[in-house]
Design an enzyme around this catalytic site. Structure first.
Site, PDB file in Angstrom:
ATOM      1  N   ARG A 103       0.856  -1.181   0.000  1.00  0.00           N
ATOM      2  CA  ARG A 103       0.000   0.000   0.000  1.00  0.00           C
ATOM      3  C   ARG A 103       0.893   1.233   0.000  1.00  0.00           C
ATOM      4  O   ARG A 103       1.758   1.364   0.870  1.00  0.00           O
ATOM      5  CB  ARG A 103      -0.858  -0.023   1.268  1.00  0.00           C
ATOM      6  CG  ARG A 103      -2.191   0.694   1.204  1.00  0.00           C
ATOM      7  CD  ARG A 103      -3.236  -0.054   0.406  1.00  0.00           C
ATOM      8  NE  ARG A 103      -3.688  -1.292   1.001  1.00  0.00           N
ATOM      9  CZ  ARG A 103      -4.701  -1.403   1.839  1.00  0.00           C
ATOM     10  NH1 ARG A 103      -5.355  -0.341   2.222  1.00  0.00           N
ATOM     11  NH2 ARG A 103      -5.072  -2.573   2.278  1.00  0.00           N
ATOM     12  N   SER A 134      -8.153  -0.388  -1.498  1.00  0.00           N
ATOM     13  CA  SER A 134      -9.323  -0.438  -0.635  1.00  0.00           C
ATOM     14  C   SER A 134      -9.882   0.958  -0.368  1.00  0.00           C
ATOM     15  O   SER A 134     -10.330   1.631  -1.279  1.00  0.00           O
ATOM     16  CB  SER A 134      -8.971  -1.162   0.666  1.00  0.00           C
ATOM     17  OG  SER A 134     -10.114  -1.376   1.454  1.00  0.00           O
ATOM     18  N   HIS A 135      -9.804   1.428   0.885  1.00  0.00           N
ATOM     19  CA  HIS A 135     -10.407   2.701   1.268  1.00  0.00           C
ATOM     20  C   HIS A 135      -9.367   3.810   1.472  1.00  0.00           C
ATOM     21  O   HIS A 135      -9.685   4.839   2.051  1.00  0.00           O
ATOM     22  CB  HIS A 135     -11.211   2.520   2.559  1.00  0.00           C
ATOM     23  CG  HIS A 135     -10.394   1.959   3.686  1.00  0.00           C
ATOM     24  ND1 HIS A 135     -10.225   0.604   3.864  1.00  0.00           N
ATOM     25  CD2 HIS A 135      -9.688   2.567   4.652  1.00  0.00           C
ATOM     26  CE1 HIS A 135      -9.452   0.416   4.920  1.00  0.00           C
ATOM     27  NE2 HIS A 135      -9.115   1.578   5.422  1.00  0.00           N
ATOM     28  N   LYS A 195      -2.891  -6.925  -2.977  1.00  0.00           N
ATOM     29  CA  LYS A 195      -3.096  -8.002  -2.016  1.00  0.00           C
ATOM     30  C   LYS A 195      -2.689  -9.296  -2.695  1.00  0.00           C
ATOM     31  O   LYS A 195      -3.158  -9.597  -3.797  1.00  0.00           O
ATOM     32  CB  LYS A 195      -4.557  -8.035  -1.557  1.00  0.00           C
ATOM     33  CG  LYS A 195      -4.946  -6.810  -0.739  1.00  0.00           C
ATOM     34  CD  LYS A 195      -6.396  -6.849  -0.284  1.00  0.00           C
ATOM     35  CE  LYS A 195      -6.735  -5.597   0.531  1.00  0.00           C
ATOM     36  NZ  LYS A 195      -8.160  -5.574   0.947  1.00  0.00           N
ATOM     37  N   ASP A 207     -16.955  -0.980   1.109  1.00  0.00           N
ATOM     38  CA  ASP A 207     -15.772  -0.182   0.784  1.00  0.00           C
ATOM     39  C   ASP A 207     -15.431  -0.423  -0.692  1.00  0.00           C
ATOM     40  O   ASP A 207     -16.136  -1.142  -1.398  1.00  0.00           O
ATOM     41  CB  ASP A 207     -14.600  -0.505   1.720  1.00  0.00           C
ATOM     42  CG  ASP A 207     -14.143  -1.962   1.645  1.00  0.00           C
ATOM     43  OD1 ASP A 207     -14.817  -2.780   0.977  1.00  0.00           O
ATOM     44  OD2 ASP A 207     -13.110  -2.291   2.253  1.00  0.00           O
ATOM     45  N   ASP A 259     -13.076  -2.010  -2.576  1.00  0.00           N
ATOM     46  CA  ASP A 259     -12.821  -3.333  -3.168  1.00  0.00           C
ATOM     47  C   ASP A 259     -13.779  -4.379  -2.609  1.00  0.00           C
ATOM     48  O   ASP A 259     -13.602  -5.566  -2.797  1.00  0.00           O
ATOM     49  CB  ASP A 259     -11.365  -3.761  -2.974  1.00  0.00           C
ATOM     50  CG  ASP A 259     -10.972  -3.946  -1.518  1.00  0.00           C
ATOM     51  OD1 ASP A 259     -11.608  -3.339  -0.641  1.00  0.00           O
ATOM     52  OD2 ASP A 259     -10.002  -4.690  -1.248  1.00  0.00           O
ATOM     53  N   ASP A 313     -14.506  -5.955   0.103  1.00  0.00           N
ATOM     54  CA  ASP A 313     -14.263  -7.112   0.970  1.00  0.00           C
ATOM     55  C   ASP A 313     -14.835  -6.884   2.375  1.00  0.00           C
ATOM     56  O   ASP A 313     -14.766  -7.759   3.228  1.00  0.00           O
ATOM     57  CB  ASP A 313     -12.776  -7.478   1.037  1.00  0.00           C
ATOM     58  CG  ASP A 313     -11.887  -6.346   1.524  1.00  0.00           C
ATOM     59  OD1 ASP A 313     -12.386  -5.221   1.727  1.00  0.00           O
ATOM     60  OD2 ASP A 313     -10.678  -6.578   1.693  1.00  0.00           O
ATOM     61  N   ARG A 314     -15.399  -5.696   2.605  1.00  0.00           N
ATOM     62  CA  ARG A 314     -16.112  -5.416   3.865  1.00  0.00           C
ATOM     63  C   ARG A 314     -17.507  -4.892   3.528  1.00  0.00           C
ATOM     64  O   ARG A 314     -17.655  -4.099   2.594  1.00  0.00           O
ATOM     65  CB  ARG A 314     -15.382  -4.351   4.691  1.00  0.00           C
ATOM     66  CG  ARG A 314     -14.029  -4.779   5.218  1.00  0.00           C
ATOM     67  CD  ARG A 314     -13.404  -3.662   6.046  1.00  0.00           C
ATOM     68  NE  ARG A 314     -13.206  -2.451   5.258  1.00  0.00           N
ATOM     69  CZ  ARG A 314     -13.179  -1.216   5.771  1.00  0.00           C
ATOM     70  NH1 ARG A 314     -13.375  -1.029   7.056  1.00  0.00           N
ATOM     71  NH2 ARG A 314     -12.971  -0.180   4.993  1.00  0.00           N
ATOM     72  N   HIS A 343     -14.962  -7.347   8.623  1.00  0.00           N
ATOM     73  CA  HIS A 343     -14.337  -8.418   7.848  1.00  0.00           C
ATOM     74  C   HIS A 343     -14.948  -9.740   8.301  1.00  0.00           C
ATOM     75  O   HIS A 343     -14.959 -10.054   9.496  1.00  0.00           O
ATOM     76  CB  HIS A 343     -12.826  -8.453   8.074  1.00  0.00           C
ATOM     77  CG  HIS A 343     -12.073  -7.438   7.284  1.00  0.00           C
ATOM     78  ND1 HIS A 343     -11.911  -7.529   5.918  1.00  0.00           N
ATOM     79  CD2 HIS A 343     -11.438  -6.314   7.652  1.00  0.00           C
ATOM     80  CE1 HIS A 343     -11.204  -6.500   5.485  1.00  0.00           C
ATOM     81  NE2 HIS A 343     -10.913  -5.747   6.518  1.00  0.00           N
TER      82      HIS A 343
END
Length: 454
Positions: free
Chosen positions: A15, A100-101, A110, A240, A242, A244-245, A327
């Site tokens: 990141r 992501s965020h 990732k 978010d 991508d 994943d949450r 998550h």
């Protein structure tokens, strides 16, 4: 290639700011190093909606193929689709280009290996970084190939396997993708479910005209709340970037703390898998333990963080794992996190119980009221935690240090931990059915943090 210093590798992923920390050269080097480290023959690659993601992905693919690996390119997607592609296609690994965020000028990656097992600092990420920095790569016998493949229909079919669509009632659901990538999955599921979707900020747009989607922040929730109220919807869901949450709002537009969603999902899985194990993080836990025990299951505590949760789930063969940060992890999804399975299960549970979302969580909120995570920017977090432990030790019934400091008192408990990425202290408090006690102790602890932060 000449050696360089690379600063965008973190504990669990990559990141950094584009282009100062992450650029085409770094992405290319990561591709070369990844293949060399794993000995990978075939790799799934995809990317989020960010404006810089496609170009970085192209550089990554060039590195992967120059190292001799074949690439299955699934295009714009969510992180969970790369996880799915990796285990579904039985390949050697997967990489999703996503931040992501994080802010607009950031991007990242990732990385997973075969079976979608995470690659983190202690399982190869640091080795990949060292190899990428040196740039002393072995020349491949031949360049790998690139195949562009649409795996989304298979993914939609996989998601539908977690529920019985005919059991779901014709609910009205607000879905807010935040101009990230989740909208495409909703569109794919729509024809299979008797659900009316009210779509907010639905179209993917890397300019993020409505701000970076991160509904864990209260200021990012209003559009979903407004849409639930305006449309008299049964619930709201937001993701978010991508996806994943995922985050939940009840029929009144009230935000549901992730802690209670963990309990709901633990219950949903234990109904379908009697006697199973569920994994949870140590920040807030009484509700999850109570639900698991009453359902005949077993709650297992793990250190916070996806690598730790996934590792413990594999060790215990746990059916589900959840963190209060939204998550959620699933055994049948290669123990990976997923932002769509949770809402499908919640909608099914609402339908089977003929209950509103507020009704499903009301009893649990009353039994185990919590503060929600309270974050404070501090100087010396370690010193503050030491003083807080000293302050409460005379009254403590239990002291645990699985993740930060957890202390159990008479009728209430707390967890306090420092962030691994920023100078922030995270505090969570819960009580056994006493809202006033929880609120009083929250203020007391926040006061102590301020007092000791000198």
């Amino acid at each position: 290639m000449q050696p360089i210093e690379i600063t965008c590798f973190k504990a669990y992923d990559i990141r950094g700011q584009v282009p100062s920390q992450l650029n085409d050269d770094v992405a290319y080097r990561v591709g070369r190093a990844y293949v060399e480290f794993l000995g990978a023959k075939t790799v799934v690659v995809g990317h989020d909606v960010r404006l810089t993601s496609e170009q970085l992905t192209n550089a990554l693919v060039e590195g992967l193929t120059d190292a001799g690996a074949n690439v299955i390119h699934i295009g714009q997607c969510g992180t969970e689709e790369v996880y799915f592609g990796t285990f579904h296609l039985g390949v050697d690994g997967g990489i999703c280009v996503t931040a992501s965020h994080n802010p607009m000028d950031y991007n990242g990656m990732k990385l997973v290996k075969k079976g979608s097992e995470p690659i983190s600092g202690d399982s190869g990420l640091n080795d990949i970084r060292a190899m990428a920095e040196k740039g002393n790569f072995v020349e491949a016998a031949s360049k790998g190939t690139v195949e562009h493949k649409n795996i989304r229909p298979d993914y939609i079919e996989h998601l539908l396997g977690y529920v019985t669509p005919s059991d779901i009632k014709p609910l009205k659901v607000v879905v807010n993708s935040g101009n990230g990538g989740a909208g495409a999955i909703i569109d794919g599921l729509e024809s299979h479910l008797p659900v009316e979707f009210i779509k907010v900020h639905h179209e993917p747009d890397g300019n993020f005209p409505n701000g970076i989607p991160n509904p864990i922040l209260p200021e990012k929730r209003q559009a979903t709340i407004d849409a639930v109220k305006a449309n008299n919807a049964d619930l709201g869901i937001a993701w978010d970037g991508d996806f994943d949450r995922c985050f939940f709002f009840d029929e009144n537009g009230e935000f549901i703390e992730g802690y209670y969603v963990v309990g709901l999902l633990a219950e949903a899985f234990l109904i379908k898998n009697p006697g199973a194990k569920v994994v949870h993080d140590p920040r807030l836990k009484w509700n999850t333990i109570d639900i698991a025990e009453k359902a005949g299951g077993q709650a297992i505590e793990s250190k916070t963080g996806h690598a730790f949760i996934k590792e413990r789930m594999r060790l215990e063969d746990a059916v589900y794992g959840g963190e209060m940060s939204a998550h959620h992890y699933f055994r049948d999804f290669a123990y990976c996190d997923n932002g769509n399975i949770p809402w499908l299960l919640v909608v099914e549970l609402m339908s089977k119980r003929n209950a509103k979302l507020s009704e499903l969580v009301a009893d649990r909120v009353a039994r185990f009221p919590c503060s929600g995570e309270r974050n404070n920017t501090v100087g010396d977090a370690k010193a503050i935690i030491g003083k807080i432990e000293e302050f409460y030790s005379p009254d403590a019934k239990a002291i645990e240090k699985v993740d930060g400091l957890s202390m159990t008192m008479d009728g209430w408990r707390f967890n306090i931990r420092s962030s691994s990425t920023e100078p922030v202290m995270r505090l969570n408090i819960e009580s056994n059915g006493d809202i006033a006690l929880m609120e009083a102790k929250t203020e007391e602890l926040l006061g102590l943090v301020k007092k000791y932060d000198v």
